[in-house]
Design an enzyme around this catalytic site. Sequence first.
Site: not given
Ligand code: BG6
Length: 481
Positions: A48, A176, A180, A214, A238, A334
Amino acid sequence: MSHQLTDFDLIIFGATGDLSMRKLLPSLYQAHAAGLLHPDGRILAVSRSRLDTAEFLAKVESDSKQHIKQHFSETAWQSFIGRITYLPVDVTRPEHFVALADAVKTRSASSVVIYLSTAPRFFAEACRHLAAVGLNADNVRIVLEKPLGSDLASSRQINDDVARYFKEGQVYRIDHYLGKEGLQNLLPLRFGNVFLERIWSREYIRSVQITIAEQLGVEERGEFYDTAGALRDMVQNHIMQMLCFVAMEPPQSEDADAVRDEKLKVVAALKPMTAGDVDKYVVRAQYVAHGGQKGYLQERHVPADSRTETYVAIRAEVDTPRWQGVPFYLRTGKRLAQRRAEIVVNFKERQQTWFGPQHANRLIIRLQPDETVSMRWFVKQAGNGLHTVPAEMVLDLGQAMSGRRADAYEILLREVIDGRLNLFNRRDELEKAWEWLMPVLDNWAVSKVAPYTYAAGSWGPQAARDLLARDGNLWLEEQAA
Ligand code: BG6
């Protein structure tokens, strides 16, 4: 393996946003610097903001360049940014899409990729306007970023909105984790090694643990995170992908739908949970301040009475002949003790033999922080007859996989440009995952019981240990070394 590069136009919506600056542009730079982008390929950055290309590039210089961690060369960078043009596009303004289509039509790239790196509430309108200017032709691929909905109904709605203008074969839903290499490697590992394939079942396996832990907290994302929580942010996507790769049957071919059919079967075979099962088999928790680290409720933008879970553990079962009765323990959180993404396969114990005490083999497939496969063997203890001691054999995938290593987003972007759907999620699979998790969301929405708590920097709440203890099992960090 070299293959022909596909000529492309990549349109990034939300180009000034965080994902674009931190991940997409740096990943594209890496592909460019490695000679893996077609020389004529263009990047049309849109958002935008009323900027011109020079102003946008100044922003890229200040906000994106710093995220390039390796292979940086000023020459490669200058030729990379030469691919970028900026166009202001307000999703609510049809005439902006006409200008966008004109920009695309100045040449005819064989692959037109539209990456919607915006909030899903803009998807429907964006797709409608794109279709109105012909940007949904057969050579157009649309990439959708998570979160794709916050429950089954909203996810269906997004998919319906997109499906009105794009065929399923044009839709690339990003997770994502699928980019990996350590995760992708599970299929060759399982099906390419004859001894593993034979023992990969309930006959030999006692339990499976899937962990994404994490160390970071919610950082600056409190506002978003509080509406999501660990279940929506990590489990529905994931963790589910990791589960699919561990549990699926061998696909008939490398074809995208052959792989996705098998993943769908795993999710569809997850034993449904009743409301009572949720209390018994699902643990939710929030981190509290400890050792100088803030608690979740003290994080910026998090309401002081929030019940959003920052940790979840689930005991699941995959009801197929291969897996019947084998518990799959899934967990993510987390502010845990370590950053780790891994799959632990605990094999059944050998019966008591003259070798000594009972013991069990264990295979750990780690995706993060290092990429390793380690197998616990038993070997003779020196000087003690035939009594055995455990010994770990570690395969360093980083070294073993020959060839250039790329970041997950780079891999996925190149796959979209080439039009390969294998590493993207099909609608039916994602909706099945939501379906399985709905009883959990419904139960939590009305539950009077607050989430458990765990100390920041620990391995999670006691209730998660109890979940395994009921089956006589332990999480990896509690198992004997
Ligand atoms: C994301 C989440 O999809 O994946 C995040 O929204 C998370 O909260 C992240 O930290 C973790 O990805 P990776 O590749 O660092 O394990």
